[in-house]
Design a protein around this motif. Sequence first.
Motif, short mmCIF file in Angstrom:
data_model
loop_
_atom_site.label_atom_id
_atom_site.label_comp_id
_atom_site.label_asym_id
_atom_site.label_seq_id
_atom_site.Cartn_x
_atom_site.Cartn_y
_atom_site.Cartn_z
N THR A 134 0.73 -1.22 0.28
CA THR A 134 -0.21 0.06 -0.16
C THR A 134 0.86 1.18 -0.10
N ASN A 135 1.94 1.12 0.85
CA ASN A 135 2.81 2.44 0.91
C ASN A 135 3.69 2.66 -0.48
N MET A 138 0.97 4.28 -2.72
CA MET A 138 0.86 5.62 -2.37
C MET A 138 2.05 6.34 -2.90
N HIS A 141 2.06 7.32 -6.67
CA HIS A 141 1.12 8.42 -7.03
C HIS A 141 1.50 9.50 -6.33
N GLY A 142 2.37 9.51 -5.37
CA GLY A 142 2.59 10.75 -4.76
C GLY A 142 3.92 11.41 -5.36
N THR A 168 4.65 6.26 4.72
CA THR A 168 3.44 7.13 3.90
C THR A 168 4.11 8.32 3.37
N ALA A 267 -0.28 11.88 3.20
CA ALA A 267 -0.18 10.53 2.48
C ALA A 267 -0.90 9.57 3.75
N PRO A 269 -3.00 5.52 4.09
CA PRO A 269 -4.03 4.54 3.30
C PRO A 269 -5.43 4.94 3.61
N ILE A 325 -2.96 11.71 -0.84
CA ILE A 325 -2.46 10.78 -1.28
C ILE A 325 -2.61 9.38 -0.91
N THR A 326 -3.35 8.54 -1.53
CA THR A 326 -3.87 7.23 -1.07
C THR A 326 -3.20 6.19 -1.92
N GLU A 327 -3.38 5.12 -1.67
CA GLU A 327 -3.05 3.71 -2.54
C GLU A 327 -3.87 3.71 -3.75
#
Length: 347
Positions: A134-135, A138, A141-142, A168, A267, A269, A325-327
């Motif tokens: 997940t991180n 993230m 995307h971030g 994150t 950031a 989840p 910012i998420t996964e």
Amino acid sequence: MIKTIEYVDGVVRMIDQTRLPAEKKFVDCRTIEEVGQAIKTMIIRGAPAIGVAAAMGVSLGADSIEAASYDDFYRILEEKCDRLGESRPTAVNLAWGINRMKKVAQQNKDLPIGELKSKLREEALSIITEDISTNQMMGQHGQTLVKDGSVILTHCNAGALATAGFGTALGVVRAAANAGKDIKVLANETRPFLQGARLTTWELKEDGIPVKLITDNMCGFFMNKQEIDLVVVGADRIAANGDVANKIGTYMVAVLAKENGIPFYVAAPISTVDISLSNGDQIEIEERSSNEITEFRGVPIAPDGVEAFNPGFDVTPAKYLSAIITEAGIIRPPFNKNLNSAVNSDV
Ligand code: MRU
């Protein structure tokens, strides 16, 4: 990679974050009660890491139960979970980790108790790998928000140490560095527990990512001089309207960022979003011991008997956030609508 928490031969092993950066020592927890104590005393801290530790604690708790029937087993497990759930109040991940484990127990009630215990162990281990991936998502995307040559300000530690790995906010930093971008980090020291000074600088140094430490009250100075390009922080709980609880001082950073026209990103989840709370006023804020304010490592820095406040977190109203910012991607305002759809497509 930094292993914040892992399962080794029947024990849950975690880096003792109270001793960093002076020494890298590990603490072994053999019972759910020891895990609860480790969370309470901040041996392990950071919202996602607390969630992972909680799940592993529940697995240890389950292992210790001698019960002939599922009903007896579950009753004892629930009592243990309730006590574990009291270790820290603000991060939603503690309840999230516990509830996920309770659900697995309920869904497998027909299994023999021994197999049910193995299922719980597998679930806790899968939460570790899930958290890391997940991180990483993230981070991917971030990092699109980070231009080559950027200076990134962060507050507290939302890194590998605050998660099962990668981080994150620092996951975004790592992903930008991995993408070949020339970035620099300014780390707020994060008074009074000094997660920025002790932990963020430590883990970025380990990874060779350039970092400079500043005290919390310096960040406005650097923003005003336009020496910070963006802010990225983590979150402990996000209300349905996008209000964010994070380490004390985050609100101050967000207001300064807006005033200086600097993007402010959170950031976290999707599991950090607590859709049951309509706004941040409903988030419980941990009040910590006043000794953390009146003393420095046991040495008084205020007159004897002086009283102090010590809220561990504050709430940043959603209006200060440029995006979350998420996964699942980058969520922009209006947060009420966009967080809701992200949460619903995640379940
Ligand atoms: O008191 P702590 O150290 O547990 O607080 C940690 C933070 O506030 C982090 O910013 C937050 O948990 C996000 S960690 C990915």
